[in-house]
Design a protein around this motif. Structure first.
Motif, PDB file in Angstrom:
ATOM      1  N   PRO A 180       0.811  -1.221   0.000  1.00  0.00           N
ATOM      2  CA  PRO A 180       0.000   0.000   0.000  1.00  0.00           C
ATOM      3  C   PRO A 180       0.843   1.269   0.000  1.00  0.00           C
ATOM      4  CG  PRO A 180      -0.931  -1.596   1.511  1.00  0.00           C
ATOM      5  CD  PRO A 180       0.392  -2.152   1.079  1.00  0.00           C
ATOM      6  N   HIS A 181       1.903   1.276   0.797  1.00  0.00           N
ATOM      7  CA  HIS A 181       2.767   2.462   0.826  1.00  0.00           C
ATOM      8  C   HIS A 181       3.434   2.682  -0.528  1.00  0.00           C
ATOM      9  CE1 HIS A 181       5.909   5.291   1.950  1.00  0.00           C
ATOM     10  NE2 HIS A 181       6.816   4.430   1.491  1.00  0.00           N
ATOM     11  N   VAL A 182       3.995   1.606  -1.105  1.00  0.00           N
ATOM     12  CA  VAL A 182       4.679   1.725  -2.390  1.00  0.00           C
ATOM     13  C   VAL A 182       3.697   2.186  -3.472  1.00  0.00           C
ATOM     14  CG1 VAL A 182       5.902   0.456  -4.200  1.00  0.00           C
ATOM     15  CG2 VAL A 182       6.430   0.019  -1.788  1.00  0.00           C
ATOM     16  N   THR A 183       2.497   1.635  -3.455  1.00  0.00           N
ATOM     17  CA  THR A 183       1.481   2.023  -4.441  1.00  0.00           C
ATOM     18  C   THR A 183       1.166   3.513  -4.348  1.00  0.00           C
ATOM     19  OG1 THR A 183       0.496  -0.193  -4.425  1.00  0.00           O
ATOM     20  CG2 THR A 183      -0.871   1.620  -5.235  1.00  0.00           C
ATOM     21  N   ARG A 184       0.997   4.017  -3.123  1.00  0.00           N
ATOM     22  CA  ARG A 184       0.711   5.445  -2.941  1.00  0.00           C
ATOM     23  C   ARG A 184       1.867   6.310  -3.449  1.00  0.00           C
ATOM     24  NH1 ARG A 184      -1.388   3.582   1.986  1.00  0.00           N
ATOM     25  NH2 ARG A 184       0.531   4.166   3.082  1.00  0.00           N
ATOM     26  N   THR A 188       2.131   9.055  -7.184  1.00  0.00           N
ATOM     27  CA  THR A 188       2.430  10.489  -7.237  1.00  0.00           C
ATOM     28  C   THR A 188       3.050  10.885  -8.567  1.00  0.00           C
ATOM     29  OG1 THR A 188       4.674  10.251  -6.326  1.00  0.00           O
ATOM     30  CG2 THR A 188       2.838  10.482  -4.744  1.00  0.00           C
ATOM     31  N   GLY A 189       3.564   9.920  -9.307  1.00  0.00           N
ATOM     32  CA  GLY A 189       4.213  10.227 -10.585  1.00  0.00           C
ATOM     33  C   GLY A 189       5.641  10.707 -10.441  1.00  0.00           C
ATOM     34  N   ARG A 190       6.163  10.729  -9.228  1.00  0.00           N
ATOM     35  CA  ARG A 190       7.524  11.216  -9.010  1.00  0.00           C
ATOM     36  C   ARG A 190       8.591  10.172  -9.332  1.00  0.00           C
ATOM     37  NH1 ARG A 190       7.281  12.499  -2.937  1.00  0.00           N
ATOM     38  NH2 ARG A 190       9.531  12.847  -3.246  1.00  0.00           N
ATOM     39  N   PHE A 191       8.180   8.929  -9.496  1.00  0.00           N
ATOM     40  CA  PHE A 191       9.162   7.848  -9.663  1.00  0.00           C
ATOM     41  C   PHE A 191       8.816   6.980 -10.877  1.00  0.00           C
ATOM     42  CE2 PHE A 191       8.262   8.625  -5.119  1.00  0.00           C
ATOM     43  CZ  PHE A 191       9.472   9.215  -4.748  1.00  0.00           C
ATOM     44  N   PRO A 192       8.850   7.545 -12.084  1.00  0.00           N
ATOM     45  CA  PRO A 192       8.419   6.779 -13.262  1.00  0.00           C
ATOM     46  C   PRO A 192       9.298   5.571 -13.570  1.00  0.00           C
ATOM     47  CG  PRO A 192       9.413   8.873 -13.903  1.00  0.00           C
ATOM     48  CD  PRO A 192       9.218   8.927 -12.424  1.00  0.00           C
ATOM     49  N   ALA A 193      10.618   5.720 -13.418  1.00  0.00           N
ATOM     50  CA  ALA A 193      11.501   4.588 -13.704  1.00  0.00           C
ATOM     51  C   ALA A 193      11.290   3.473 -12.684  1.00  0.00           C
ATOM     52  CB  ALA A 193      12.960   5.037 -13.700  1.00  0.00           C
ATOM     53  N   LEU A 194      11.145   3.843 -11.429  1.00  0.00           N
ATOM     54  CA  LEU A 194      10.889   2.849 -10.387  1.00  0.00           C
ATOM     55  C   LEU A 194       9.536   2.184 -10.598  1.00  0.00           C
ATOM     56  CD1 LEU A 194      11.652   1.459  -7.763  1.00  0.00           C
ATOM     57  CD2 LEU A 194      10.749   3.436  -6.519  1.00  0.00           C
ATOM     58  N   SER A 195       8.541   2.959 -11.009  1.00  0.00           N
ATOM     59  CA  SER A 195       7.222   2.401 -11.262  1.00  0.00           C
ATOM     60  C   SER A 195       7.279   1.337 -12.356  1.00  0.00           C
ATOM     61  CB  SER A 195       6.260   3.520 -11.661  1.00  0.00           C
ATOM     62  OG  SER A 195       4.968   2.993 -11.900  1.00  0.00           O
ATOM     63  N   LYS A 196       8.040   1.626 -13.409  1.00  0.00           N
ATOM     64  CA  LYS A 196       8.178   0.652 -14.494  1.00  0.00           C
ATOM     65  C   LYS A 196       8.852  -0.622 -13.997  1.00  0.00           C
ATOM     66  CE  LYS A 196       9.951   0.161 -19.210  1.00  0.00           C
ATOM     67  NZ  LYS A 196      10.674   0.831 -20.326  1.00  0.00           N
ATOM     68  N   VAL A 198       8.837  -1.815 -10.928  1.00  0.00           N
ATOM     69  CA  VAL A 198       7.938  -2.537 -10.029  1.00  0.00           C
ATOM     70  C   VAL A 198       6.853  -3.282 -10.806  1.00  0.00           C
ATOM     71  CG1 VAL A 198       6.166  -2.249  -8.247  1.00  0.00           C
ATOM     72  CG2 VAL A 198       8.366  -1.045  -8.043  1.00  0.00           C
ATOM     73  N   HIS A 199       6.287  -2.617 -11.811  1.00  0.00           N
ATOM     74  CA  HIS A 199       5.146  -3.205 -12.519  1.00  0.00           C
ATOM     75  C   HIS A 199       5.549  -4.151 -13.645  1.00  0.00           C
ATOM     76  CE1 HIS A 199       3.008   0.440 -10.798  1.00  0.00           C
ATOM     77  NE2 HIS A 199       2.316  -0.592 -10.344  1.00  0.00           N
ATOM     78  N   ASP A 200       6.686  -3.884 -14.286  1.00  0.00           N
ATOM     79  CA  ASP A 200       7.052  -4.663 -15.468  1.00  0.00           C
ATOM     80  C   ASP A 200       8.269  -5.560 -15.278  1.00  0.00           C
ATOM     81  OD1 ASP A 200       4.994  -3.287 -16.696  1.00  0.00           O
ATOM     82  OD2 ASP A 200       6.318  -1.766 -17.561  1.00  0.00           O
TER      83      ASP A 200
END
Length: 230
Positions: A180-184, A188-196, A198-200
């Motif tokens: 839940p914390h990581v998702t929140r 925020t859109g502040r971590f696009p590379a990290l988001s990719k 985590v998800h991919d």
């Protein structure tokens, strides 16, 4: 004079030598980590007086040095592969296996060069694998690079294992609890590379991560070995 150069005193009523002392210390460390090792506890395990141990080992650091050298005997393969890449790969994999058997070893790797007979033999095997393939300075930097990766990756793996034991949470459990914390934060859109990532990104186990990284490091060494001199 190092502990390897200093002769052992004659044994007394209770049979004692450095080999027995080191075996007892390794057993204590395997059970409870380095914090479980003291000359007093080793002496008790051997049914000997603590002061007797000082005739064989002057300091706790000497005991640690002997323990490291004892563990490094497990790193050397029975036969060295002829191919330099496979030789370095086997040494790195066997180092990881030795640390997984003796977690405390992770805390003692990466410092000053190991001067015991087994430590010197491991260093010799790493250097010999590249002997004649490049100048000695290139060979030394290559060996240092592979060793630095090996030590760093192993320490990270051991740190994760210790965290699992300390928290009682497996990697999956920790990921679920932190989700839940990581998702929140990612929302925020502040971590696009990290988001990719985590998800991919693919989720691989520690062994696959170690061997993949090791192969990439060896690829870099190979590039240096085949590059013509400037």
């Amino acid at each position: 004079m190092t502990v390897w150069d200093r002769p052992e005193p004659p044994t007394g009523p209770v049979p004692l030598d450095r080999e027995r002392i080191v075996a007892a210390a390794v057993a204590l460390a395997d059970d409870g980590g380095l914090e479980a090792v003291s000359l007093r506890k080793v002496a008790a395990r051997l049914n000997a007086g603590p002061m007797r141990l000082y005739g064989y080992i002057a300091t706790k650091q000497e005991l640690f040095d002997l323990m490291v050298d004892d563990a490094q005997a497990e790193i050397l393969p029975a036969e060295r592969p002829a191919d330099w890449r496979e030789a370095l790969r086997v040494l790195a994999l066997r180092t990881r296996q030795a640390v997984l058997r003796h977690e405390w070893l992770a805390d003692l790797l990466g410092g000053r060069p190991a001067l015991g007979p087994n430590g010197l033999a491991v260093t010799e095997a790493r250097l010999a694998a590249l002997d004649g393939l490049a100048g000695i300075d290139t060979v030394m930097r290559a060996v240092e690079t592979v060793s630095a990766y090996t030590t760093g990756a192993i320490r990270r793996e051991i740190a994760n294992l210790r965290a699992e034991r300390a928290t009682g949470l497996s990697k999956r459990d920790w990921q679920r609890a932190s989700g839940p914390h990581v998702t929140r934060m990612l929302a925020t859109g502040r971590f696009p590379a990290l988001s990719k990532a985590v998800h991919d990104g693919a989720d691989v186990d520690a062994e696959a991560s170690f061997t993949t990284g090791l192969d990439w490091v060896l690829d870099a060494v190979a590039a240096k070995l085949t590059r013509p001199p400037a």
